[in-house]
Write a protein that holds these residues in place. Structure first.
Motif, PDB file in Angstrom:
ATOM      1  N   ASN A 139       0.829  -1.210   0.000  1.00  0.00           N
ATOM      2  CA  ASN A 139       0.000   0.000   0.000  1.00  0.00           C
ATOM      3  C   ASN A 139       0.862   1.258   0.000  1.00  0.00           C
ATOM      4  O   ASN A 139       0.596   2.192  -0.746  1.00  0.00           O
ATOM      5  N   LEU A 140       1.898   1.299   0.856  1.00  0.00           N
ATOM      6  CA  LEU A 140       2.697   2.509   1.010  1.00  0.00           C
ATOM      7  C   LEU A 140       4.203   2.237   1.059  1.00  0.00           C
ATOM      8  O   LEU A 140       4.972   2.832   0.313  1.00  0.00           O
ATOM      9  N   GLY A 141       4.629   1.386   1.972  1.00  0.00           N
ATOM     10  CA  GLY A 141       6.049   1.216   2.260  1.00  0.00           C
ATOM     11  C   GLY A 141       6.883   0.702   1.101  1.00  0.00           C
ATOM     12  O   GLY A 141       7.945   1.260   0.801  1.00  0.00           O
ATOM     13  N   ALA A 164       3.481  -8.009   0.846  1.00  0.00           N
ATOM     14  CA  ALA A 164       2.019  -8.125   0.955  1.00  0.00           C
ATOM     15  C   ALA A 164       1.418  -6.740   1.116  1.00  0.00           C
ATOM     16  O   ALA A 164       2.095  -5.782   1.495  1.00  0.00           O
ATOM     17  N   GLY A 165       0.113  -6.684   0.841  1.00  0.00           N
ATOM     18  CA  GLY A 165      -0.680  -5.481   1.041  1.00  0.00           C
ATOM     19  C   GLY A 165      -2.139  -5.867   1.077  1.00  0.00           C
ATOM     20  O   GLY A 165      -2.494  -7.009   0.759  1.00  0.00           O
ATOM     21  N   VAL A 166      -2.992  -4.938   1.469  1.00  0.00           N
ATOM     22  CA  VAL A 166      -4.430  -5.212   1.532  1.00  0.00           C
ATOM     23  C   VAL A 166      -5.207  -4.019   0.983  1.00  0.00           C
ATOM     24  O   VAL A 166      -4.765  -2.880   1.130  1.00  0.00           O
ATOM     25  N   PRO A 167      -6.342  -4.312   0.341  1.00  0.00           N
ATOM     26  CA  PRO A 167      -6.839  -5.640  -0.018  1.00  0.00           C
ATOM     27  C   PRO A 167      -5.926  -6.291  -1.055  1.00  0.00           C
ATOM     28  O   PRO A 167      -5.177  -5.607  -1.759  1.00  0.00           O
ATOM     29  N   GLU A 168      -5.990  -7.599  -1.131  1.00  0.00           N
ATOM     30  CA  GLU A 168      -5.025  -8.325  -1.946  1.00  0.00           C
ATOM     31  C   GLU A 168      -5.147  -8.027  -3.435  1.00  0.00           C
ATOM     32  O   GLU A 168      -4.139  -8.017  -4.145  1.00  0.00           O
ATOM     33  N   GLU A 169      -6.343  -7.749  -3.916  1.00  0.00           N
ATOM     34  CA  GLU A 169      -6.466  -7.413  -5.336  1.00  0.00           C
ATOM     35  C   GLU A 169      -5.771  -6.081  -5.633  1.00  0.00           C
ATOM     36  O   GLU A 169      -5.186  -5.889  -6.700  1.00  0.00           O
ATOM     37  N   ALA A 173      -2.502  -5.323  -8.065  1.00  0.00           N
ATOM     38  CA  ALA A 173      -2.498  -4.215  -9.023  1.00  0.00           C
ATOM     39  C   ALA A 173      -1.270  -3.326  -8.836  1.00  0.00           C
ATOM     40  O   ALA A 173      -0.677  -2.864  -9.819  1.00  0.00           O
ATOM     41  N   VAL A 174      -0.866  -3.093  -7.597  1.00  0.00           N
ATOM     42  CA  VAL A 174       0.344  -2.295  -7.345  1.00  0.00           C
ATOM     43  C   VAL A 174       1.566  -2.992  -7.928  1.00  0.00           C
ATOM     44  O   VAL A 174       2.411  -2.354  -8.568  1.00  0.00           O
ATOM     45  N   LEU A 175       1.674  -4.293  -7.722  1.00  0.00           N
ATOM     46  CA  LEU A 175       2.807  -5.039  -8.303  1.00  0.00           C
ATOM     47  C   LEU A 175       2.819  -4.922  -9.815  1.00  0.00           C
ATOM     48  O   LEU A 175       3.872  -4.723 -10.428  1.00  0.00           O
TER      49      LEU A 175
END
Length: 196
Positions: A139-141, A164-169, A173-175
């Motif tokens: 999400n941020l880090g 990892a991040g949330v929500p997983e979808e 998308a970030v990846l």
């Protein structure tokens, strides 16, 4: 040849461990074996002689050195006056990821491990030109780490099964749409094989 260091982002007891306030993030880490994959990767890095640096976050009890009112997420976290205080167990690195030879770079504000810390100087003193990122969160880090590392001239690899991040979808998308523009995406198995 590139000199590589592994940056472990916020894998702390109060973030993804037994003292967490983020159960959804812990669940995402559990579903994807993020901690186990990170541990395997760190063991391979240490065997190869690569530096491991834990990028951690904490607050002073008086909040000195922290901008506490400029970000809605930080404002909500700091409603708990005991949240992630320096020296508290919540700020400790997960024991399964820590080795006595590892380094730590602690920050007291923001979301990137570089701004306002000695991380860049530490990496340069070690002759590092490429960083491998594991940890949380997408999400941020992790995007903050990748963006600032690129801005400072480092090559970046992000270990897709050790973040990892949330929500997983959203994390996926970030990846796909952000990390892929900044960094090479790789896996734990791929790096362990490369470093063996």
């Amino acid at each position: 040849m590139e000199r590589v260091a592994v940056l472990v982002m916020e894998m702390q007891r109060g973030v993804v461990g037994d003292l967490t306030k983020f159960p959804d993030l812990v669940a995402a880490c559990d579903r994807h074996d993020v901690i186990a994959n990170a541990a395997r990767l760190l063991q391979a890095a240490r065997r190869t002689g690569l530096p491991v640096i834990h990028c951690t976050a904490a607050f002073r009890p008086d909040r000195a050195g922290s901008h506490t009112g400029n970000c809605p997420f930080i404002v909500s976290l700091l409603k708990d006056p005991a949240h992630m205080l320096d020296g508290a167990p919540a700020t400790e690195v997960l024991p399964e990821l820590l080795d006595p030879g590892d380094l730590e770079s602690r920050r007291h504000h923001g979301f990137s491990p570089f701004t306002g810390t000695s991380l860049d100087m530490t990496l340069r003193s070690l002759g590092v030109s490429e960083v491998v990122a594991v940890g949380v969160s997408l999400n941020l880090g992790i995007p903050g780490l990748a963006l600032e590392a690129v801005n400072l001239g480092y090559r970046v690899r992000v270990v897709t099964d050790a973040v990892a991040g949330v929500p997983e979808e959203y994390a996926r998308a970030v990846l796909k749409h952000t990390i892929s523009l900044l960094a090479t995406r790789t896996t734990t198995a791929g790096l362990v094989e490369e470093w063996t």
